[in-house]
Design an enzyme around this catalytic site. Structure first.
Site, PDB file in Angstrom:
ATOM      1  CB  SER A  31      -0.879   0.040   1.255  1.00 27.09           C
ATOM      2  OG  SER A  31      -1.688  -1.099   1.317  1.00 27.09           O
ATOM      3  CG  HIS A  62      -3.076  -2.357  -3.661  1.00 25.81           C
ATOM      4  ND1 HIS A  62      -1.845  -2.821  -3.261  1.00 25.81           N
ATOM      5  CD2 HIS A  62      -3.806  -2.286  -2.547  1.00 25.81           C
ATOM      6  CE1 HIS A  62      -1.856  -3.010  -1.947  1.00 25.81           C
ATOM      7  NE2 HIS A  62      -3.039  -2.695  -1.489  1.00 25.81           N
ATOM      8  CG  HIS A  85      -4.733  -8.258  -0.616  1.00 25.43           C
ATOM      9  ND1 HIS A  85      -4.776  -7.287  -1.585  1.00 25.43           N
ATOM     10  CD2 HIS A  85      -3.758  -7.901   0.249  1.00 25.43           C
ATOM     11  CE1 HIS A  85      -3.852  -6.369  -1.320  1.00 25.43           C
ATOM     12  NE2 HIS A  85      -3.219  -6.716  -0.213  1.00 25.43           N
ATOM     13  CE1 TYR A  87      -8.532  -7.037   0.758  1.00 24.48           C
ATOM     14  CE2 TYR A  87      -6.746  -7.807   2.164  1.00 24.48           C
ATOM     15  CZ  TYR A  87      -7.267  -6.872   1.288  1.00 24.48           C
ATOM     16  OH  TYR A  87      -6.528  -5.780   0.940  1.00 24.48           O
ATOM     17  CD  GLU A  88      -7.822  -7.886  -3.860  1.00 23.32           C
ATOM     18  OE1 GLU A  88      -8.162  -7.247  -4.858  1.00 23.32           O
ATOM     19  OE2 GLU A  88      -6.638  -8.225  -3.652  1.00 23.32           O
ATOM     20  CB  ALA A 115       0.330  -1.212   5.019  1.00 24.06           C
ATOM     21  CG  MET A 213      -5.410  -7.998   6.408  1.00 21.07           C
ATOM     22  SD  MET A 213      -6.839  -7.018   5.913  1.00 21.07           S
ATOM     23  CE  MET A 213      -7.210  -6.172   7.459  1.00 21.07           C
ATOM     24  CB  SER A 214      -0.554  -8.916   1.999  1.00 24.39           C
ATOM     25  OG  SER A 214       0.453  -8.164   2.645  1.00 24.39           O
ATOM     26  CG  ASN A 237      -2.827   0.429  11.793  1.00 28.25           C
ATOM     27  OD1 ASN A 237      -2.423   0.098  10.674  1.00 28.25           O
ATOM     28  ND2 ASN A 237      -3.410  -0.410  12.625  1.00 28.25           N
ATOM     29  CG  HIS A 249      -7.935   1.532   3.387  1.00 22.12           C
ATOM     30  ND1 HIS A 249      -6.864   0.651   3.425  1.00 22.12           N
ATOM     31  CD2 HIS A 249      -7.996   1.964   2.102  1.00 22.12           C
ATOM     32  CE1 HIS A 249      -6.315   0.573   2.222  1.00 22.12           C
ATOM     33  NE2 HIS A 249      -6.979   1.355   1.399  1.00 22.12           N
TER      34      HIS A 249
END
Ligand code: HPA
Length: 282
Positions: A31, A62, A85, A87-88, A115, A213-214, A237, A249
């Protein structure tokens, strides 16, 4: 068509779309980092949409293309501007397909960036963290299924998933540029929800310093194919429950943007070092 044929088709297409016969290495840009690749010398772009068997990423922040260019004359690399990803909704074969193609294009090393949320309270937003190891908490694995023997072994050793020589080199480059580079364990979860505070406490107990998440799927298949991996997280964060603030996000994107310059300096320094020292496999 077989996986081998899919890889071959994508590889041939990419080779036909740029002047370099083989790449030396590859970078997956997380990201906010996509721009890094625009600084490559003699850069050529190939849209994922045009590459056979590639899908389109769906997440803002992205792009969706491969940037191929030189770090130094005779040292071409490919950068993924945008990744896939789990989750996509892609299956893991889709998520890791580009990594397999990068190997077929000649990559000897893979630098993965992302990230991540800071689980370790000593790692505030803006921290750069070298990934020393990961926890695969996605609940799945990209190597589940018949093993493609032409790529690697059925039972894969993951003792050095993140190459110690590359990590050493990254620390030296960071020191040279007076960039603070922490080191820690990345916990990879499926997402797309951010964690609950209870999950973040669990992750800390399990030894995680960062959560995202990646990365985990790509790192597993890169190891499967014998590619040396380096991973760097930008802590964007504090993980959920640490500050009491809600996560979003936008904060992730804003911190990535603010940290970009340091990240790019580190990445460029590292790639220059790699270009100057061709005996990676030694
Ligand atoms: N959790 C999971 N993934 C993330 C986070 C987080 O806090 N920040 C950026 N990616």
């Amino acid at each position: 068509m077989t996986l081998a044929e899919h890889i071959q088709e994508a590889t041939r297409f990419i080779q036909g779309a740029n002047p370099f016969s083989a790449i030396r290495g590859a970078v997956i840009l997380g990201s906010g980092l996509g721009e890094f690749a625009d600084g490559l010398q003699n850069v050529h772009y190939v849209n994922y949409a045009d590459i056979p068997h590639f899908h389109q990423p769906t997440i803002s922040g992205h792009a969706g293309r491969l940037a191929i260019g030189e770090i130094a004359p005779g040292f071409p690399i490919a950068c993924m501007q945008g990744r896939f990803h789990y989750y996509e909704g892609h299956d893991l074969n889709t998520v890791v397909f580009p990594t397999r193609v990068l190997k077929a294009l000649g990559a000897e090393f893979l630098i993965v960036t992302n990230a991540a949320g800071g689980v370790n309270t000593q790692f505030p937003p803006g921290t750069l963290m070298l990934i020393e190891d990961h926890l695969n908490l996605t609940g799945t694995n990209p190597l589940i299924g018949p093993n493609p023997e032409f790529l690697g072994p059925r039972f894969l050793d993951m003792t050095q998933a993140y190459d110690s020589k590359l990590r050493q080199m990254a620390q030296e480059v960071a020191a040279h540029h007076t960039i603070t580079l922490e080191s820690g364990v990345y916990a990879g979860l499926s997402g797309p929800t951010y964690e609950t505070p209870a999950e973040v406490r669990m992750l800390r107990t399990l030894g995680a310093d960062a959560v995202g998440m990646s990365t985990v799927p790509e790192v597993i298949v890169a190891n499967h194919m014998g590619i040396k991996v380096l991973g760097i997280s930008c802590i964007t964060n504090a993980a959920a429950g640490i500050t009491g603030e809600k996560l979003n996000h936008q904060e992730v994107m804003d911190t990535a943007e603010q940290t970009k310059q340091r990240f790019v300096t580190l990445l460029s320094g590292l790639l220059n070092q790699l270009a100057a020292q061709p005996a990676l496999s030694a």
